[in-house]
Design an enzyme around this catalytic site. Structure first.
Site, mmCIF file in Angstrom:
data_model
loop_
_atom_site.group_PDB
_atom_site.id
_atom_site.type_symbol
_atom_site.label_atom_id
_atom_site.label_comp_id
_atom_site.label_asym_id
_atom_site.label_seq_id
_atom_site.Cartn_x
_atom_site.Cartn_y
_atom_site.Cartn_z
ATOM 1 C CD GLU A 192 1.207 -0.335 -0.257
ATOM 2 O OE1 GLU A 192 0.077 -0.779 -0.527
ATOM 3 O OE2 GLU A 192 1.558 0.827 -0.533
ATOM 4 C CD GLU A 316 4.216 2.090 -3.238
ATOM 5 O OE1 GLU A 316 3.091 2.647 -3.195
ATOM 6 O OE2 GLU A 316 4.384 0.868 -3.400
#
Length: 512
Positions: A192, A316
């Protein structure tokens, strides 16, 4: 979609209800394989996912190897998890691997600033994680620290894990109890990076990736699968920049993160257990957005990588609700209902049907965090409805993908409509065909007629997961309220397969 036929007879209006029906055509003309790595899992240093989940106190009265909880290991081995991603998540970009090696008592402590501000004692580090993967029989997937780490730090971690040389770093691994290299091939270059991993622009991250990846070296028997930190949800510009600026030979995959938030509002995500049909329906609308995301990101990837060398890695995914009342909000502990099972089945069907590009994924997360497979409470352990879906769907791992044409009735709430049925299918090495179906309609059973082109079969068996209410959960008082059962609602009718799938259920069929 309910169909009504109005008749006028003897001055009376009579309403006849036509049964909900769907049709499926399954072909045998694909050369694609559904990668087992689509069924991966994720374990971050977050809440009680590692500590109190996989890694327990020495005094806990459960079977253990060192401090690894073996009933958890046995449950995950049963569903054949293919890979496990670690140490994060956001935690990965504040994790320094040298803190987690050597004698446990000498390891430095740190504050987990991302998740609850708890003290991390680093007792679960590289060797403990790789031992866990060995016990599970799965491949490790390590996320390296790009946000607060250095190129040298990541390079030395790879050398520590994978090199069989006489270098100081490789010798250190041997001194710490593992003479042979671990040969870890899956490596995430940051996590991320658009957010908690450094708040980078895609242009800056692309340059960082090339810099870090250049020093992520291959060692004998361990060619690296380098995975770039990809977009958040529908940030298509991020994918465009990454694919344009990083050559396809430099990365094995690019990640995608997307969570199903029931309300769509991150400030108030909605309850895991107390929700109306309208809230359930909106959750499924948000879940089905995964199809759009995969399609659109894949289209961008196709522009730069028409031969599909680079995998889309959805590492995810899952439902994210408000935490259970009375629990630490930083621990992300939520219950797991029949709704979650339908989300898992629907998402896995999407991945299976896009196996040309989606070649790895990871549910967030494995134990006690978000949409987990397992919940624990001291020595107690239960399997969630989501676990049972993964148990049903394990038959698709590394099986031949079978293309599907689906004609489904609608499921409508407050004037909004989604497809009631979603499905995926595969054929294993022995020739058995497996068809997995989810009925999202919580009211109506649906009759499905299936034609299987060029596929010979004689008998059908199946398993089903359902319950009386969409909000039903397994608890430590009733750990088996939701469980797999034999399914008898399928039959052979000539050369057709006819299935009556109950409302709000997941079914996997086996044809042989």
């Amino acid at each position: 979609m309910k169909k009504y036929l109005f008749l006028l007879f003897a001055g009376l209006n009579i309403t006849c209800y036509a049964q909900n029906t769907a049709s499926i055509v399954i072909s045998n003309d694909s050369k694609l394989t559904i990668s087992k790595h689509i069924y991966g899992q994720f374990a971050e240093h977050l809440g009680h996912g590692i500590y109190g989940g996989f890694w327990v106190d020495k005094s806990l009265p459960v079977a253990k190897q060192d401090r690894i909880r073996l009933d958890v290991v046995a449950a995950l081995k049963k569903i054949k998890i293919p890979n496990l991603r670690w140490p994060g998540g956001c935690f990965a970009d504040e994790y320094h691997w040298r803190d987690g090696i050597g004698p446990s008592a000498q390891r430095p402590r740190m504050v987990n600033t991302n998740w609850g501000g708890t003290t991390e004692d680093n007792s679960f580090g590289t060797h403990e994680f790789l031992k866990l993967c060995e016990l599970l029989g799965c491949e490790p997937y390590i996320a390296a620290n790009v946000g607060s780490g250095t190129v040298e730090e990541m390079s030395k971690w790879i050398e520590y894990v994978n090199s069989n040389s006489t270098s100081t770093v490789a010798q250190l691994r041997k001194q710490n109890g593992h003479p042979d290299p671990y040969k870890v091939t899956f490596w995430g270059i940051g996590n991320e990076s658009w957010g908690c991993g450094g708040n980078m622009t895609p242009e800056f991250y692309a340059d960082q990736f090339k810099r870090y990846a250049s020093f992520a070296k291959n060692y004998p028997g361990a060619p690296l699968k380098k995975i770039a930190s990809g977009p958040n949800s529908d940030d298509y510009n991020w994918t465009e920049v990454i694919m344009k600026n990083i050559p396809d030979w430099m990365m094995w995959g690019i990640s995608l993160h997307y969570y199903t938030v029931p309300t769509g509002d991150w400030g108030h995500k909605g309850s895991a257990t107390a929700f109306s049909e309208k809230e359930y329906f909106n959750t499924m609308v948000n879940c089905l957005k995964m199809e759009e995301l995969v399609n659109k990101h894949s289209a961008i990837m196709d522009k730069y990588d028409p031969k599909k060398k680079v995998a889309l890695v959805v590492d995810e995914w899952g439902v994210w609700t408000d935490v259970e009342p009375g629990t630490n909000p930083g621990f992300l502990y939520q219950q797991n209902s029949l709704r979650d099972a339908l989300i898992a089945a629907t998402t896995l069907n999407i991945f299976n049907n896009h196996c040309d590009r989606v070649r790895a994924a990871a549910l967030a997360q494995t134990i006690n965090v978000l949409q987990s497979l397992i919940l624990t409470d001291k020595d107690k352990m239960l399997l969630t409805p989501t676990y049972h879906v993964f148990d049903m769907y394990k038959v698709h791992q590394d099986a031949k993908y079978l293309p599907i044409q689906l004609n489904s009735p609608d499921y409508t709430v407050d004037g909004k409509t989604i497809s009631a049925i979603n499905v995926s299918a595969s054929q294993d090495a022995s020739g058995k065909v497996h068809i997995s179906l989810a009925n999202l309609d919580i009211h109506n059973d649906i009759t499905i007629t299936t034609s299987l082109k060029d596929i010979k079969w004689k008998s059908v068996t199946g398993q089903i997961l359902t319950s009386a209410n969409i909000t039903d959960v397994n608890t430590f008082q009733q750990p088996d309220k939701l469980h797999l059962a034999n399914f008898t609602g399928a039959k052979k009718d000539g050369d057709k397969l006819v299935v009556i799938i109950p409302a709000k259920s997941v079914v996997t069929l086996e044809l042989e």
